[in-house]
Design a protein around this motif. Structure first.
Motif, PDB file in Angstrom:
ATOM      1  N   THR A  99      46.265  48.493  31.406  1.00  0.00           N
ATOM      2  CA  THR A  99      45.156  49.119  30.685  1.00  0.00           C
ATOM      3  C   THR A  99      44.768  48.295  29.460  1.00  0.00           C
ATOM      4  O   THR A  99      43.603  48.224  29.091  1.00  0.00           O
ATOM      5  N   ASP A 100      45.760  47.663  28.841  1.00  0.00           N
ATOM      6  CA  ASP A 100      45.474  46.871  27.642  1.00  0.00           C
ATOM      7  C   ASP A 100      44.766  45.554  27.955  1.00  0.00           C
ATOM      8  O   ASP A 100      44.253  44.901  27.044  1.00  0.00           O
ATOM      9  N   LEU A 101      44.779  45.143  29.213  1.00  0.00           N
ATOM     10  CA  LEU A 101      44.118  43.884  29.559  1.00  0.00           C
ATOM     11  C   LEU A 101      42.622  44.029  29.317  1.00  0.00           C
ATOM     12  O   LEU A 101      42.022  45.025  29.691  1.00  0.00           O
ATOM     13  N   GLY A 102      42.038  43.023  28.711  1.00  0.00           N
ATOM     14  CA  GLY A 102      40.597  43.110  28.509  1.00  0.00           C
ATOM     15  C   GLY A 102      40.066  41.737  28.190  1.00  0.00           C
ATOM     16  O   GLY A 102      40.839  40.815  27.904  1.00  0.00           O
ATOM     17  N   PRO A 103      38.739  41.589  28.248  1.00  0.00           N
ATOM     18  CA  PRO A 103      38.140  40.278  28.063  1.00  0.00           C
ATOM     19  C   PRO A 103      38.317  39.718  26.648  1.00  0.00           C
ATOM     20  O   PRO A 103      38.112  38.530  26.420  1.00  0.00           O
ATOM     21  N   HIS A 104      38.714  40.580  25.685  1.00  0.00           N
ATOM     22  CA  HIS A 104      38.980  40.075  24.336  1.00  0.00           C
ATOM     23  C   HIS A 104      40.314  39.346  24.303  1.00  0.00           C
ATOM     24  O   HIS A 104      40.652  38.669  23.353  1.00  0.00           O
ATOM     25  N   MET A 105      41.102  39.532  25.357  1.00  0.00           N
ATOM     26  CA  MET A 105      42.484  39.043  25.329  1.00  0.00           C
ATOM     27  C   MET A 105      42.740  37.992  26.390  1.00  0.00           C
ATOM     28  O   MET A 105      43.334  36.953  26.117  1.00  0.00           O
ATOM     29  N   VAL A 106      42.334  38.242  27.613  1.00  0.00           N
ATOM     30  CA  VAL A 106      42.590  37.314  28.722  1.00  0.00           C
ATOM     31  C   VAL A 106      41.352  37.215  29.603  1.00  0.00           C
ATOM     32  O   VAL A 106      40.506  38.102  29.619  1.00  0.00           O
ATOM     33  N   ASP A 107      41.286  36.094  30.348  1.00  0.00           N
ATOM     34  CA  ASP A 107      40.184  35.921  31.304  1.00  0.00           C
ATOM     35  C   ASP A 107      40.449  36.659  32.613  1.00  0.00           C
ATOM     36  O   ASP A 107      39.522  36.949  33.374  1.00  0.00           O
ATOM     37  N   GLY A 108      41.707  36.919  32.889  1.00  0.00           N
ATOM     38  CA  GLY A 108      42.059  37.591  34.129  1.00  0.00           C
ATOM     39  C   GLY A 108      43.556  37.821  34.160  1.00  0.00           C
ATOM     40  O   GLY A 108      44.264  37.449  33.217  1.00  0.00           O
ATOM     41  N   ALA A 109      44.008  38.458  35.234  1.00  0.00           N
ATOM     42  CA  ALA A 109      45.425  38.794  35.285  1.00  0.00           C
ATOM     43  C   ALA A 109      45.955  38.737  36.705  1.00  0.00           C
ATOM     44  O   ALA A 109      45.219  38.952  37.666  1.00  0.00           O
ATOM     45  N   ILE A 110      47.229  38.414  36.793  1.00  0.00           N
ATOM     46  CA  ILE A 110      47.958  38.436  38.061  1.00  0.00           C
ATOM     47  C   ILE A 110      49.075  39.444  37.865  1.00  0.00           C
ATOM     48  O   ILE A 110      49.895  39.295  36.955  1.00  0.00           O
ATOM     49  N   VAL A 111      49.082  40.478  38.686  1.00  0.00           N
ATOM     50  CA  VAL A 111      49.955  41.612  38.445  1.00  0.00           C
ATOM     51  C   VAL A 111      50.842  41.866  39.654  1.00  0.00           C
ATOM     52  O   VAL A 111      50.356  41.970  40.772  1.00  0.00           O
ATOM     53  N   SER A 112      52.129  41.924  39.415  1.00  0.00           N
ATOM     54  CA  SER A 112      53.078  42.256  40.473  1.00  0.00           C
ATOM     55  C   SER A 112      53.589  43.670  40.206  1.00  0.00           C
ATOM     56  O   SER A 112      54.561  43.857  39.491  1.00  0.00           O
ATOM     57  N   ILE A 150      45.121  51.900  37.568  1.00  0.00           N
ATOM     58  CA  ILE A 150      44.440  50.618  37.355  1.00  0.00           C
ATOM     59  C   ILE A 150      43.136  50.559  38.131  1.00  0.00           C
ATOM     60  O   ILE A 150      42.727  49.511  38.605  1.00  0.00           O
ATOM     61  N   ALA A 151      42.455  51.706  38.201  1.00  0.00           N
ATOM     62  CA  ALA A 151      41.245  51.775  39.018  1.00  0.00           C
ATOM     63  C   ALA A 151      40.166  50.821  38.508  1.00  0.00           C
ATOM     64  O   ALA A 151      39.447  50.212  39.284  1.00  0.00           O
ATOM     65  N   THR A 152      40.052  50.673  37.197  1.00  0.00           N
ATOM     66  CA  THR A 152      38.963  49.842  36.664  1.00  0.00           C
ATOM     67  C   THR A 152      39.501  48.868  35.625  1.00  0.00           C
ATOM     68  O   THR A 152      39.301  49.048  34.424  1.00  0.00           O
ATOM     69  N   PRO A 153      40.185  47.827  36.087  1.00  0.00           N
ATOM     70  CA  PRO A 153      40.689  46.853  35.109  1.00  0.00           C
ATOM     71  C   PRO A 153      39.518  46.172  34.401  1.00  0.00           C
ATOM     72  O   PRO A 153      38.438  46.031  34.965  1.00  0.00           O
ATOM     73  N   GLY A 154      39.745  45.781  33.164  1.00  0.00           N
ATOM     74  CA  GLY A 154      38.666  45.211  32.370  1.00  0.00           C
ATOM     75  C   GLY A 154      38.376  43.751  32.677  1.00  0.00           C
ATOM     76  O   GLY A 154      37.388  43.199  32.209  1.00  0.00           O
ATOM     77  N   VAL A 155      39.225  43.106  33.444  1.00  0.00           N
ATOM     78  CA  VAL A 155      39.059  41.692  33.814  1.00  0.00           C
ATOM     79  C   VAL A 155      39.461  41.541  35.284  1.00  0.00           C
ATOM     80  O   VAL A 155      40.097  42.434  35.834  1.00  0.00           O
ATOM     81  N   PRO A 156      39.096  40.408  35.912  1.00  0.00           N
ATOM     82  CA  PRO A 156      39.536  40.200  37.299  1.00  0.00           C
ATOM     83  C   PRO A 156      41.059  40.263  37.407  1.00  0.00           C
ATOM     84  O   PRO A 156      41.767  39.634  36.633  1.00  0.00           O
ATOM     85  N   VAL A 157      41.516  41.070  38.344  1.00  0.00           N
ATOM     86  CA  VAL A 157      42.960  41.232  38.551  1.00  0.00           C
ATOM     87  C   VAL A 157      43.298  40.886  39.999  1.00  0.00           C
ATOM     88  O   VAL A 157      42.627  41.335  40.920  1.00  0.00           O
ATOM     89  N   VAL A 158      44.316  40.066  40.182  1.00  0.00           N
ATOM     90  CA  VAL A 158      44.854  39.806  41.515  1.00  0.00           C
ATOM     91  C   VAL A 158      46.207  40.489  41.609  1.00  0.00           C
ATOM     92  O   VAL A 158      47.065  40.293  40.751  1.00  0.00           O
ATOM     93  N   LEU A 159      46.358  41.309  42.627  1.00  0.00           N
ATOM     94  CA  LEU A 159      47.646  41.972  42.836  1.00  0.00           C
ATOM     95  C   LEU A 159      48.538  41.095  43.688  1.00  0.00           C
ATOM     96  O   LEU A 159      48.098  40.497  44.661  1.00  0.00           O
ATOM     97  N   LEU A 160      49.795  41.031  43.300  1.00  0.00           N
ATOM     98  CA  LEU A 160      50.777  40.264  44.069  1.00  0.00           C
ATOM     99  C   LEU A 160      51.742  41.213  44.733  1.00  0.00           C
ATOM    100  O   LEU A 160      52.023  42.286  44.211  1.00  0.00           O
ATOM    101  N   GLY A 161      52.279  40.765  45.857  1.00  0.00           N
ATOM    102  CA  GLY A 161      53.457  41.412  46.399  1.00  0.00           C
ATOM    103  C   GLY A 161      53.186  42.622  47.231  1.00  0.00           C
ATOM    104  O   GLY A 161      52.135  42.749  47.849  1.00  0.00           O
ATOM    105  N   GLU A 162      54.104  43.540  47.188  1.00  0.00           N
ATOM    106  CA  GLU A 162      54.280  44.486  48.263  1.00  0.00           C
ATOM    107  C   GLU A 162      53.899  45.898  47.937  1.00  0.00           C
ATOM    108  O   GLU A 162      54.020  46.788  48.767  1.00  0.00           O
ATOM    109  N   HIS A 163      53.491  46.162  46.716  1.00  0.00           N
ATOM    110  CA  HIS A 163      53.186  47.534  46.365  1.00  0.00           C
ATOM    111  C   HIS A 163      51.789  47.836  46.875  1.00  0.00           C
ATOM    112  O   HIS A 163      50.810  47.255  46.416  1.00  0.00           O
TER     113      HIS A 163
END
Lengths: 327, 327
Positions: A109-122, A131-144
């Motif tokens: 939820t804290d991810l946002g364009p003021h902080m990062v360009d995007g995120a990779i989340v496991s 995490i329905a509406t992340p503030g930046v492009p998010v790529v999900l990793l793994g098995e969840h």
């Protein structure tokens, strides 16, 4: 602190030329480049990356969110992502969640364009609403498994687990246990599904041992419990290498020979698995390909501003057969 | 995106009250806190950390610079530093240098107040001129000796190495080799010095094998070379656990019993060392204390703006005696 202008004056060139050198543009006369580099060294000029990124409309950071770096799989994965991100001029911010839902939700939820360009989340425990509406492009990793319109990079865990268990079945094992079941972990759910398919196909009986976390101690605890049951398993498939190496250790302490008395397989192909005694049979995901694919997807959305449907990238895996299952 | 005001209107409280809840201040009526939290959830409000940190005069980031995260010691250390940094509201940016001097210099030179509040650096190859004037408070970790007026947190590596080698001497071993010598690595230099002191004190002969990096494969290679020499060592002290486990593996493949034929000790006490077969005798630095001390020093300089002479903090270590040296 020295400015571009200080450097330009010292080098006897224009500010524009200094800027071209600092930004790595190619078309600078060799003579001027040398003078600028000497002046940069002499003045100790540091480019203001913050300002540069601001001009470019990017922060220069991406976030990597993992359960815990002390698990070698995540250490190796993070190393690959930092390397792949560096090729895109990104620095990587790493957050640990311990697989806890509240922490995962807060970090995402804290991810946002003021902080990062995007995120990779496991993720291990979040539910889609978190995490329905992340503030930046998010790529999900793994098995969840999250039914969200987000990019996902992973391996086919059900098939991978089935592959490992079929290997044990092919060796003639009939009492095949699994270590790693966990009610809320996607990793566990998918690998357990693959185990169950293989066991059902072979007409065998399920033997399931849970694990609270995925460290050596959890594998040792589960193995102790399995060996205390009236009928001992003759093979164990573990949901990661640390669980498997904990299980190997307990088998050894009980005087059991691995694999003669009990075959043991893991998952992740972390560096140690090729060198342990016995060496460990394990599922080997292509971790470098996984890191590259995730970073490339973030880059296409965040920097190239490409618009495309959510991708589900499946990364190849292999079964590495070693001494812990084959004598 | 929802603003503080949107949240305040929905919750029926003042903007100040919303701000107090978001910033975690304690003195908010429970009833108001509940209403604000509901409104925060309903609106999906995200605090602008960038703006908040700007107001506070901090970036909210610290950098951690390590050789490579895929080495479990650095994975475990990074995990500890992220945890300690989170207590100070810091996110941690991790850079990998592969222990390469040019990359170490570039990463450290790029650090600045526009990017991070401070940095924790585990150098392997830089020389003092490379980082003489960092732009933010820097704490050096580990064993690379840099005569600079910077804070340093580490363990006494010379004494630690001597302790490990004396343990082997006390077991009656007389041909004690060392694996890990490297001409430019501080780690190697200090641990080699400790080894040499202990060997000299016991009147024994030095047997030194180099290692290019500190992975299992490097330990295996060095051990192979040692075992091919005319006179086989009866003990080996390795400069990290991965080297030691690679060496154990080669001893096993040659049909040697560890520790009966050859005793092997490592360094770092990474998680695997307690579970390997045989379990590994190793030097155990207090990694959690190390992480906390480094983060606290950065905080005192960067945030509390304390002014004090450069600190040299020595973190305790212990010798963990396990099966690889004692039958």
């Amino acid at each position: 602190m020295a400015t571009l202008k200080d450097v330009a004056v010292l080098a006897g060139v224009s500010v524009k030329t200094v800027s071209n050198v600092v930004n790595g543009y190619e078309f600078v006369k060799p003579e001027n480049r040398r003078r600028v580099e000497d002046a940069l060294n002499a003045t100790g000029y540091r480019p203001n990356l913050g300002a540069r990124n601001l001009r470019r409309g990017r922060t220069g950071f991406i976030a990597l969110v993992v359960p815990e770096l002390s698990i070698p799989y995540f250490g190796e994965l993070a190393g690959g992502i930092i390397a792949a991100a560096a090729e895109h001029d990104w620095s990587v911010l790493i957050e640990q969640t311990q697989g806890d839902r509240a922490r995962e939700r807060k970090v995402i939820t804290d991810l946002g364009p003021h902080m990062v360009d995007g995120a990779i989340v496991s993720p291990q425990a979040v539910v889609p609403d978190d995490i329905a509406t992340p503030g930046v492009p998010v790529v999900l990793l793994g098995e969840h498994p999250l039914p969200l319109p987000l990019d996902h990079v992973g391996i086919d865990n059900v098939t991978a687990a089935r592959t490992a268990v079929h290997h044990l079945i092919d060796l003639g094992r009939t009492r095949i246990a699994v270590i790693g079941q966990h009610p809320t972990r996607g990793t566990a759910t998918q690998r357990l599904a693959g185990y169950r398919q293989a066991i059902a196909e072979a007409g065998l009986t399920e033997i399931v041992a849970p694990a609270l976390r995925y460290h050596h101690s959890d594998g040792a605890l589960a193995m102790t419990e399995l060996l205390d049951r009236p009928e001992r398993p003759d093979a164990v498939f573990c949901f990661n290498d640390m669980l498997a190496l904990g299980a190997v250790r307990v088998a050894h302490d009980r005087g059991l020979r691995v694999p003669d008395d009990i075959a043991i397989a893991g998952f992740d192909n972390t560096e140690h698995s090729a060198y342990s005694v016995p060496s460990l049979t394990t599922i080997a995901p292509d971790k470098a390909a996984l890191a590259r694919a995730a970073v490339d997807l973030v880059h296409r959305r965040a920097i190239d501003k490409e618009d495309f449907p959510p991708q589900d990238v499946s990364i190849p895996f292999a079964l590495e057969v070693r001494e812990s299952t084959t004598p």
